[in-house]
Design an enzyme around this catalytic site. Structure first.
Site, PDB file in Angstrom:
ATOM      1  N   LYS A  73      67.848  70.116  -4.606  1.00 27.48           N
ATOM      2  CA  LYS A  73      67.576  69.047  -4.727  1.00 27.48           C
ATOM      3  C   LYS A  73      66.441  68.325  -3.741  1.00 27.48           C
ATOM      4  CE  LYS A  73      67.523  64.525  -5.136  1.00 27.48           C
ATOM      5  NZ  LYS A  73      67.836  64.589  -6.515  1.00 27.48           N
TER       6      LYS A  73
ATOM      7  N   CYS B 142      63.203  58.428  -3.590  1.00 22.11           N
ATOM      8  CA  CYS B 142      63.307  59.838  -3.580  1.00 22.11           C
ATOM      9  C   CYS B 142      62.543  60.698  -3.456  1.00 22.11           C
ATOM     10  CB  CYS B 142      64.042  60.574  -5.372  1.00 22.11           C
ATOM     11  SG  CYS B 142      65.243  59.540  -6.064  1.00 22.11           S
TER      12      CYS B 142
HETATM   13  N1  SAJ Z   1      53.344  59.513  -9.353  1.00 23.14           N
HETATM   14  C1  SAJ Z   1      52.173  60.242  -9.954  1.00 23.14           C
HETATM   15  N2  SAJ Z   1      51.271  60.481 -10.244  1.00 23.14           N
HETATM   16  C2  SAJ Z   1      51.863  61.162 -11.331  1.00 23.14           C
HETATM   17  C3  SAJ Z   1      54.173  60.688 -11.219  1.00 23.14           C
HETATM   18  C4  SAJ Z   1      54.327  60.623 -10.693  1.00 23.14           C
HETATM   19  O1  SAJ Z   1      51.750  58.828  -8.700  1.00 23.14           O
HETATM   20  O2  SAJ Z   1      51.778  62.167 -11.616  1.00 23.14           O
HETATM   21  C5  SAJ Z   1      54.358  59.014  -8.653  1.00 23.14           C
HETATM   22  C6  SAJ Z   1      54.910  57.849  -9.770  1.00 23.14           C
HETATM   23  O3  SAJ Z   1      54.116  56.410  -9.595  1.00 23.14           O
HETATM   24  C7  SAJ Z   1      56.019  57.301  -8.577  1.00 23.14           C
HETATM   25  C8  SAJ Z   1      56.132  58.502  -7.583  1.00 23.14           C
HETATM   26  O4  SAJ Z   1      55.405  59.255  -7.831  1.00 23.14           O
HETATM   27  O5  SAJ Z   1      55.526  56.512  -7.586  1.00 23.14           O
HETATM   28  C9  SAJ Z   1      57.410  59.087  -8.499  1.00 23.14           C
HETATM   29  O6  SAJ Z   1      57.771  59.362  -9.583  1.00 23.14           O
HETATM   30  P1  SAJ Z   1      58.448  60.402 -10.488  1.00 23.14           P
HETATM   31  O7  SAJ Z   1      57.942  59.542 -11.726  1.00 23.14           O
HETATM   32  O8  SAJ Z   1      57.476  61.097 -10.494  1.00 23.14           O
HETATM   33  O9  SAJ Z   1      59.912  60.604 -10.372  1.00 23.14           O
HETATM   34  P2  SAJ Z   1      61.114  59.341  -9.921  1.00 23.14           P
HETATM   35  O10 SAJ Z   1      60.907  59.281  -7.751  1.00 23.14           O
HETATM   36  O11 SAJ Z   1      61.337  58.468 -10.187  1.00 23.14           O
HETATM   37  O12 SAJ Z   1      62.365  60.577 -10.014  1.00 23.14           O
HETATM   38  C10 SAJ Z   1      62.008  61.564  -9.025  1.00 23.14           C
HETATM   39  C11 SAJ Z   1      62.449  63.012 -10.493  1.00 23.14           C
HETATM   40  N3  SAJ Z   1      62.193  64.040  -9.246  1.00 23.14           N
HETATM   41  C12 SAJ Z   1      61.639  65.229 -10.007  1.00 23.14           C
HETATM   42  O13 SAJ Z   1      60.687  65.065 -11.683  1.00 23.14           O
HETATM   43  C13 SAJ Z   1      61.345  65.841  -9.686  1.00 23.14           C
HETATM   44  C14 SAJ Z   1      63.547  62.846 -10.691  1.00 23.14           C
HETATM   45  O14 SAJ Z   1      63.728  64.138 -11.347  1.00 23.14           O
HETATM   46  C15 SAJ Z   1      64.778  62.737  -9.649  1.00 23.14           C
HETATM   47  O15 SAJ Z   1      65.593  62.342 -10.364  1.00 23.14           O
HETATM   48  C16 SAJ Z   1      64.002  62.041  -8.561  1.00 23.14           C
HETATM   49  O16 SAJ Z   1      63.258  61.350  -8.162  1.00 23.14           O
HETATM   50  C17 SAJ Z   1      65.502  61.586  -7.519  1.00 23.14           C
HETATM   51  O17 SAJ Z   1      66.802  60.688  -7.200  1.00 23.14           O
HETATM   52  O18 SAJ Z   1      65.725  62.218  -6.973  1.00 23.14           O
END
Ligand code: SAJ
Length: 427
Positions: free
Chosen positions: A205, A259
């Site tokens: 995780k 997360c």
């Molecule tokens: N973000 C960027 N650039 C990107 C992708 C995301 O700046 O290319 C930013 C988003 O705007 C946001 C943050 O990153 O602020 C996180 O967003 P996210 O969509 O990447 O992830 P979370 O936090 O919504 O969900 C993550 C996921 N983990 C992964 O993709 C490895 C999800 O599968 C997990 O279950 C979740 O964390 C968790 O609960 O741990």
């Protein structure tokens, strides 16, 4: 093994969908939350968090008669701990909720039960923290009851789909515990179920979210380099991503949510001397709000008295979750620099960042602005027609931190467009 009853501790973004999904798949579920308000809201047929499809699911679970909500656990065949693991100011895992949840289970723990920790936790939490607390019951983990760690991996905004379809890792403190976990989750999981030990599952995780954080950090660092070399980083990333083994993520105002911006610290805390890259990535992403504020300053000059409409406060698109949101940090820094900031967050319209003014609508946010700052790529914002915007705001400068507004279309409507990662070209 067959499980007929289940107690889910913590009814937040993970616990509530999990409890409801088990209930709609035939288990008798007691959802437990120590927050009286959460219990009251749910008992009144409402929900306290926004997630597509969740309201319908929770209502279906209640209607089936299989879900009830309580403030304390009662005896059941299995227990799932899905409470928050926040981070302290000095970037250490705060395990007090996990500890309290485990302590509330041990008085009702019975021989043959299964306990699963789902909360994201530092390596060895299941064996070193949860196990000894549960064993205060007089029962021995592995002998009298089963104990496992199974991380949630669902993406906010797609939780209900991913809960069922994603592969699930289940790490037991022994093989029998892992198998018991598989028997429980196979009630609804359609993805692969992979069995391992508890500490490996905890690492899996943390590694997933750390991997994403580090990859977003390099995208953000590239955007800084793009700005300083006059390169359009969005175009450069699109081209680099045509390489079959390259997949650069998107730069933005930083990384938020509960997360990805938190979990890497659990590894850094556990072993600081061998996690320099992970730590540095966190610092890069945490530094992005300041980069955005510099971009605004480069567009508007000194920020004192400048009227800025900030669009979006949540941590990412189309969610109502403000936790660790970099957009909040940007607004705070703008206010601190003397900016007159009006915010519009369609998913949490009442939220006020101290020193700023929440608008009641998009139109109200725009009506007196000198500049429009896009902080979150909500669908509603991506769909704004530049010509419509030109009629609704005196601003003629827009600053896009998500790379979603077409520079040519907004330019044609009379706007000066500043995009993160393209600063020098447009500014
Ligand atoms: N973000 C960027 N650039 C990107 C992708 C995301 O700046 O290319 C930013 C988003 O705007 C946001 C943050 O990153 O602020 C996180 O967003 P996210 O969509 O990447 O992830 P979370 O936090 O919504 O969900 C993550 C996921 N983990 C992964 O993709 C490895 C999800 O599968 C997990 O279950 C979740 O964390 C968790 O609960 O741990």
């Amino acid at each position: 093994m067959r499980f007929n009853s289940l107690c889910v501790l913590g009814l937040g973004y993970i616990g509530l969908p999990t409890a409801s999904t088990f209930a709609t798949h035939g288990l008798q579920v007691i959802g437990v939350d120590v927050d009286r308000r959460v219990v009251d809201v749910l008992r009144n047929g409402e929900i306290h968090i926004q997630e597509p499809g969740l309201r319908t699911l929770v209502q279906a679970a209640f209607r089936s008669g299989k879900l009830s909500v309580e403030e304390a656990p009662s005896p059941a065949d299995a227990f799932i701990i899905a409470v928050p693991t926040p981070i302290t100011k000095d970037k250490r895992a705060d395990l007090t909720y996990v500890q309290a949840a485990a302590e509330s289970i041990h008085p009702v723990l019975r021989a043959g039960n299964l306990v699963v920790l789902e909360s994201t936790s530092p390596p060895r939490t299941t064996v070193d923290l949860v196990r000894p607390i549960l064993e205060q019951s007089g029962l021995r983990a592995g002998q009298d009851f089963f104990l496992a760690y199974s991380p949630e991996r669902v993406l906010p905004g797609k939780i209900l789909h991913e809960l069922i379809e994603n592969a699930r890792v289940i790490g037991g403190i022994d093989e029998a515990s892992a198998c018991a976990g598989r028997d429980l989750y196979s009630a609804f999981v359609r993805g692969d179920i992979l069995l391992t030990d508890a500490t490996t599952a905890e690492m899996v995780k943390l590694m997933e979210n750390t991997y994403r954080d580090v990859n977003i950090a390099i995208a953000n660092e590239f955007s800084r380099l793009g700005q300083s070399f006059g390169v359009d980083i969005w175009q450069a990333i699109a081209m680099a991503n045509l390489h079959p083994r390259v997949k650069i993520l998107r730069p933005g105002p930083g990384v938020g949510g509960h997360c990805i911006s938190v979990d890497p610290w659990f590894l850094v805390e556990a072993a600081p001397e061998i996690s320099a890259l992970i730590r540095q990535a966190r610092l890069v992403n945490d530094g992005q709000p300041a980069v955005v504020v510099d971009l605004v300053r480069s567009a508007l000059g000194p920020l004192e008295g400048k009227r800025i409409a900030a669009l979006g406060l949540s941590y990412k698109a189309d969610v109502d979750d403000l936790r660790e949101s970099p957009a909040l940090e940007v607004v705070e820094q703008l206010v601190h620099a003397g900016g007159v900031v009006v915010t519009w967050e369609p998913f949490v319209p009442d939220h006020q960042v101290p020193g700023s003014t929440p608008a009641a609508s998009l139109e109200q946010a725009l009506q007196d602005a000198e500049a429009v700052l896009l902080l979150v790529d909500h669908t509603q914002f991506k769909e704004i027609e530049p010509a419509w915007a030109a009629d609704h705001t005196p601003a003629r400068t827009i600053i896009d931190t998500r790379g979603v507004w077409s520079r040519s279309a907004w330019g044609e409507a009379g706007f000066r467009v500043i995009t993160l990662g393209v600063g020098l070209q447009d500014a």
